[in-house]
Design a protein around this motif. Structure first.
Motif, PDB file in Angstrom:
ATOM      1  N   ARG A  50       0.786  -1.364   0.036  1.00  0.00           N
ATOM      2  CA  ARG A  50       0.016   0.053  -0.006  1.00  0.00           C
ATOM      3  C   ARG A  50       0.813   1.305   0.012  1.00  0.00           C
ATOM      4  O   ARG A  50       0.519   2.226  -0.626  1.00  0.00           O
ATOM      5  N   ARG A  51       2.018   1.226   0.816  1.00  0.00           N
ATOM      6  CA  ARG A  51       2.873   2.622   0.858  1.00  0.00           C
ATOM      7  C   ARG A  51       3.465   2.563  -0.550  1.00  0.00           C
ATOM      8  O   ARG A  51       3.610   3.889  -1.047  1.00  0.00           O
ATOM      9  N   GLN A  52       4.050   1.560  -1.141  1.00  0.00           N
ATOM     10  CA  GLN A  52       4.611   1.769  -2.412  1.00  0.00           C
ATOM     11  C   GLN A  52       3.608   2.121  -3.559  1.00  0.00           C
ATOM     12  O   GLN A  52       3.970   2.996  -4.224  1.00  0.00           O
ATOM     13  N   PHE A  53       2.387   1.818  -3.451  1.00  0.00           N
ATOM     14  CA  PHE A  53       1.511   2.040  -4.310  1.00  0.00           C
ATOM     15  C   PHE A  53       0.993   3.589  -4.282  1.00  0.00           C
ATOM     16  O   PHE A  53       1.151   4.355  -5.235  1.00  0.00           O
ATOM     17  N   ASP A  54       1.050   3.986  -2.968  1.00  0.00           N
ATOM     18  CA  ASP A  54       0.776   5.503  -2.706  1.00  0.00           C
ATOM     19  C   ASP A  54       1.826   6.452  -3.344  1.00  0.00           C
ATOM     20  O   ASP A  54       1.874   7.552  -3.993  1.00  0.00           O
ATOM     21  N   GLN A  55       3.123   5.773  -2.762  1.00  0.00           N
ATOM     22  CA  GLN A  55       4.252   6.605  -3.424  1.00  0.00           C
ATOM     23  C   GLN A  55       4.473   6.844  -5.038  1.00  0.00           C
ATOM     24  O   GLN A  55       4.771   7.613  -5.536  1.00  0.00           O
ATOM     25  N   PHE A  56       4.161   5.588  -5.399  1.00  0.00           N
ATOM     26  CA  PHE A  56       4.287   5.633  -7.022  1.00  0.00           C
ATOM     27  C   PHE A  56       3.233   6.549  -7.606  1.00  0.00           C
ATOM     28  O   PHE A  56       3.463   7.220  -8.624  1.00  0.00           O
ATOM     29  N   ALA A 193      -8.082 -14.504   9.328  1.00  0.00           N
ATOM     30  CA  ALA A 193      -6.966 -13.952   8.315  1.00  0.00           C
ATOM     31  C   ALA A 193      -7.291 -14.174   6.568  1.00  0.00           C
ATOM     32  O   ALA A 193      -6.901 -13.484   6.161  1.00  0.00           O
ATOM     33  N   TYR A 194      -7.898 -15.295   6.434  1.00  0.00           N
ATOM     34  CA  TYR A 194      -8.121 -15.603   5.161  1.00  0.00           C
ATOM     35  C   TYR A 194      -9.057 -14.634   4.427  1.00  0.00           C
ATOM     36  O   TYR A 194      -8.885 -13.906   3.437  1.00  0.00           O
ATOM     37  N   ASN A 195     -10.278 -14.281   5.210  1.00  0.00           N
ATOM     38  CA  ASN A 195     -11.068 -13.414   4.667  1.00  0.00           C
ATOM     39  C   ASN A 195     -10.605 -11.893   4.698  1.00  0.00           C
ATOM     40  O   ASN A 195     -10.821 -11.172   3.656  1.00  0.00           O
ATOM     41  N   ARG A 196      -9.763 -11.642   5.801  1.00  0.00           N
ATOM     42  CA  ARG A 196      -9.265 -10.136   5.720  1.00  0.00           C
ATOM     43  C   ARG A 196      -8.357 -10.074   4.394  1.00  0.00           C
ATOM     44  O   ARG A 196      -8.311  -8.904   3.772  1.00  0.00           O
ATOM     45  N   PHE A 197      -7.454 -11.006   4.367  1.00  0.00           N
ATOM     46  CA  PHE A 197      -6.505 -10.914   3.390  1.00  0.00           C
ATOM     47  C   PHE A 197      -6.893 -10.933   1.954  1.00  0.00           C
ATOM     48  O   PHE A 197      -6.117 -10.467   0.897  1.00  0.00           O
ATOM     49  N   THR A 198      -7.971 -11.753   1.962  1.00  0.00           N
ATOM     50  CA  THR A 198      -8.442 -11.926   0.470  1.00  0.00           C
ATOM     51  C   THR A 198      -9.069 -10.359  -0.080  1.00  0.00           C
ATOM     52  O   THR A 198      -9.023 -10.070  -1.056  1.00  0.00           O
ATOM     53  N   GLY A 199      -9.834  -9.769   0.981  1.00  0.00           N
ATOM     54  CA  GLY A 199     -10.209  -8.480   0.942  1.00  0.00           C
ATOM     55  C   GLY A 199      -9.202  -7.506   0.575  1.00  0.00           C
ATOM     56  O   GLY A 199      -9.309  -6.708  -0.451  1.00  0.00           O
ATOM     57  N   GLU A 200      -7.929  -7.715   1.322  1.00  0.00           N
ATOM     58  CA  GLU A 200      -6.922  -6.498   1.005  1.00  0.00           C
ATOM     59  C   GLU A 200      -6.201  -6.971  -0.215  1.00  0.00           C
ATOM     60  O   GLU A 200      -6.084  -5.987  -1.131  1.00  0.00           O
ATOM     61  N   SER A 201      -5.994  -8.223  -0.899  1.00  0.00           N
ATOM     62  CA  SER A 201      -5.545  -8.816  -2.175  1.00  0.00           C
ATOM     63  C   SER A 201      -6.426  -8.178  -3.074  1.00  0.00           C
ATOM     64  O   SER A 201      -6.004  -7.534  -4.205  1.00  0.00           O
ATOM     65  N   GLY A 202      -7.823  -8.255  -3.129  1.00  0.00           N
ATOM     66  CA  GLY A 202      -8.760  -7.654  -4.034  1.00  0.00           C
ATOM     67  C   GLY A 202      -8.668  -6.304  -4.133  1.00  0.00           C
ATOM     68  O   GLY A 202      -8.782  -5.755  -5.335  1.00  0.00           O
ATOM     69  N   SER A 206      -7.484  -4.230  -7.501  1.00  0.00           N
ATOM     70  CA  SER A 206      -8.517  -3.506  -8.021  1.00  0.00           C
ATOM     71  C   SER A 206      -7.593  -2.171  -8.505  1.00  0.00           C
ATOM     72  O   SER A 206      -7.905  -1.539  -9.592  1.00  0.00           O
ATOM     73  N   ARG A 207      -6.669  -1.776  -7.553  1.00  0.00           N
ATOM     74  CA  ARG A 207      -5.865  -0.485  -7.762  1.00  0.00           C
ATOM     75  C   ARG A 207      -4.941  -0.583  -8.926  1.00  0.00           C
ATOM     76  O   ARG A 207      -4.777   0.253  -9.960  1.00  0.00           O
ATOM     77  N   MET A 208      -4.537  -1.934  -9.186  1.00  0.00           N
ATOM     78  CA  MET A 208      -3.747  -2.175 -10.359  1.00  0.00           C
ATOM     79  C   MET A 208      -4.403  -2.206 -11.596  1.00  0.00           C
ATOM     80  O   MET A 208      -3.862  -1.778 -12.548  1.00  0.00           O
ATOM     81  N   GLU A 209      -5.476  -2.727 -11.500  1.00  0.00           N
ATOM     82  CA  GLU A 209      -6.531  -2.702 -12.905  1.00  0.00           C
ATOM     83  C   GLU A 209      -6.961  -1.353 -12.928  1.00  0.00           C
ATOM     84  O   GLU A 209      -6.583  -1.084 -14.256  1.00  0.00           O
ATOM     85  N   PHE A 211      -5.209   1.268 -12.429  1.00  0.00           N
ATOM     86  CA  PHE A 211      -3.920   2.227 -12.968  1.00  0.00           C
ATOM     87  C   PHE A 211      -3.812   1.600 -14.357  1.00  0.00           C
ATOM     88  O   PHE A 211      -3.361   2.375 -15.419  1.00  0.00           O
ATOM     89  N   ALA A 212      -4.033   0.248 -14.717  1.00  0.00           N
ATOM     90  CA  ALA A 212      -3.659  -0.206 -15.974  1.00  0.00           C
ATOM     91  C   ALA A 212      -4.494   0.604 -17.014  1.00  0.00           C
ATOM     92  O   ALA A 212      -4.157   0.878 -18.178  1.00  0.00           O
ATOM     93  N   ASP A 213      -5.782   0.686 -16.605  1.00  0.00           N
ATOM     94  CA  ASP A 213      -6.628   1.315 -17.681  1.00  0.00           C
ATOM     95  C   ASP A 213      -6.430   2.773 -17.876  1.00  0.00           C
ATOM     96  O   ASP A 213      -6.551   3.073 -19.209  1.00  0.00           O
ATOM     97  N   GLU A 214      -6.137   3.406 -16.781  1.00  0.00           N
ATOM     98  CA  GLU A 214      -5.675   4.914 -16.973  1.00  0.00           C
ATOM     99  C   GLU A 214      -4.504   4.983 -17.749  1.00  0.00           C
ATOM    100  O   GLU A 214      -4.281   5.796 -18.470  1.00  0.00           O
ATOM    101  N   PHE A 215      -3.355   4.237 -17.635  1.00  0.00           N
ATOM    102  CA  PHE A 215      -2.214   4.523 -18.120  1.00  0.00           C
ATOM    103  C   PHE A 215      -2.278   3.919 -19.774  1.00  0.00           C
ATOM    104  O   PHE A 215      -1.609   4.555 -20.476  1.00  0.00           O
ATOM    105  N   SER A 216      -3.169   3.047 -19.848  1.00  0.00           N
ATOM    106  CA  SER A 216      -3.382   2.445 -21.096  1.00  0.00           C
ATOM    107  C   SER A 216      -4.017   3.657 -22.043  1.00  0.00           C
ATOM    108  O   SER A 216      -3.853   3.853 -23.361  1.00  0.00           O
ATOM    109  N   ALA A 217      -4.850   4.324 -21.447  1.00  0.00           N
ATOM    110  CA  ALA A 217      -5.732   5.494 -21.976  1.00  0.00           C
ATOM    111  C   ALA A 217      -4.520   6.519 -22.254  1.00  0.00           C
ATOM    112  O   ALA A 217      -4.543   7.308 -23.534  1.00  0.00           O
TER     113      ALA A 217
END
Length: 234
Positions: A50-56, A193-202, A206-209, A211-217
């Motif tokens: 999350r910190r790396q995403f925010d910084q980038f 933990a599984y439920n929590r981390f599955t949500g975090e991973s999702g 979603s943030r990467m997806e 960004f991919a759409d925005e950068f593609s545009a």
């Protein structure tokens, strides 16, 4: 009285249990330790991501040129959004160096490069979550198996002693129920933990997806700016 109290401590119950129940308990304890190791690792890694995403994103939207940002990141071991950016820019530069002529073909190659990177990063985020799911779903049943074996052994001891006195029955029943308790101790944190981390991973995926759409545009507009004059000149 002291001896009776000592006989029902957790350690005494474990030591007096049958070998099958002991194996079940040891396996569940190992699963519990593995669960907490995954929990700690994932909590640290997701916080770092999350910190790396925010910084980038802060740098990316700061107005810095894409070429300059690419030169800064190209030689690093990038993850997440930075890895997707570098993959897209590398394909962009390779295509133009080879004289790209088709905007559609170039856009498809860039999107494919980001999709492959996205899949790899998502797989990394979800690594070992399957272990939590397996432990969470199977540990109670494994503990129950140990309990059933322990109770069967207790009933055999009762039949051999021909006594149903609670003082005779209780230690064996307690040994059996301890296996179920350990199974729940392993399963409950794993499920949470599984439920929590599955949500975090999702959320991170979603943030990467997004960004991919925005950068593609963004790249699509730059492709039009670069290739349309070339095509018009031809």
């Amino acid at each position: 009285m002291a001896a009776a109290t000592q006989d029902v401590t957790l350690w005494a119950l474990f030591m007096e249990a049958g070998w099958v129940v002991k194996l079940v308990m040891l396996g569940l304890l190992a699963a519990s330790i593995w669960t907490w190791a995954i929990v700690i690792d994932k909590a640290v890694n997701y916080g770092k991501a999350r910190r790396q995403f925010d910084q980038f994103e802060q740098v990316f939207w700061s107005g810095q040129s894409l070429e300059e940002l690419y030169r800064t990141l190209a030689e690093r071991n990038n993850t997440g959004l930075a890895a997707m950016f570098v993959a897209a820019m590398r394909e962009w530069k390779k295509s133009f160096e080879r004289g790209a002529r088709s905007p559609i073909g170039l856009q498809m190659r860039i999107d494919r490069a980001m999709d492959v990177t996205l899949a790899r990063e998502a797989e990394s985020l979800e690594a070992r979550l399957g272990s939590l799911a397996t432990i969470g779903s199977s540990a109670p049943f494994i503990g129950l198996f140990g309990t059933v074996v322990g109770i069967m052994t207790s009933f055999q001891a009762i039949a051999g002693s021909k006594s149903t006195n609670l003082a005779v029955v209780a230690p064996g029943i307690a040994e059996a129920l301890l296996a179920t308790a350990i199974g729940l101790v392993a399963a409950i944190p794993a499920v949470i933990a599984y439920n929590r981390f599955t949500g975090e991973s999702g959320k991170l995926t979603s943030r990467m997806e997004g960004f991919a759409d925005e950068f593609s545009a963004i790249l699509s507009r730059q492709i039009d700016e670069k290739l349309q004059p070339r095509q018009a000149a031809q």
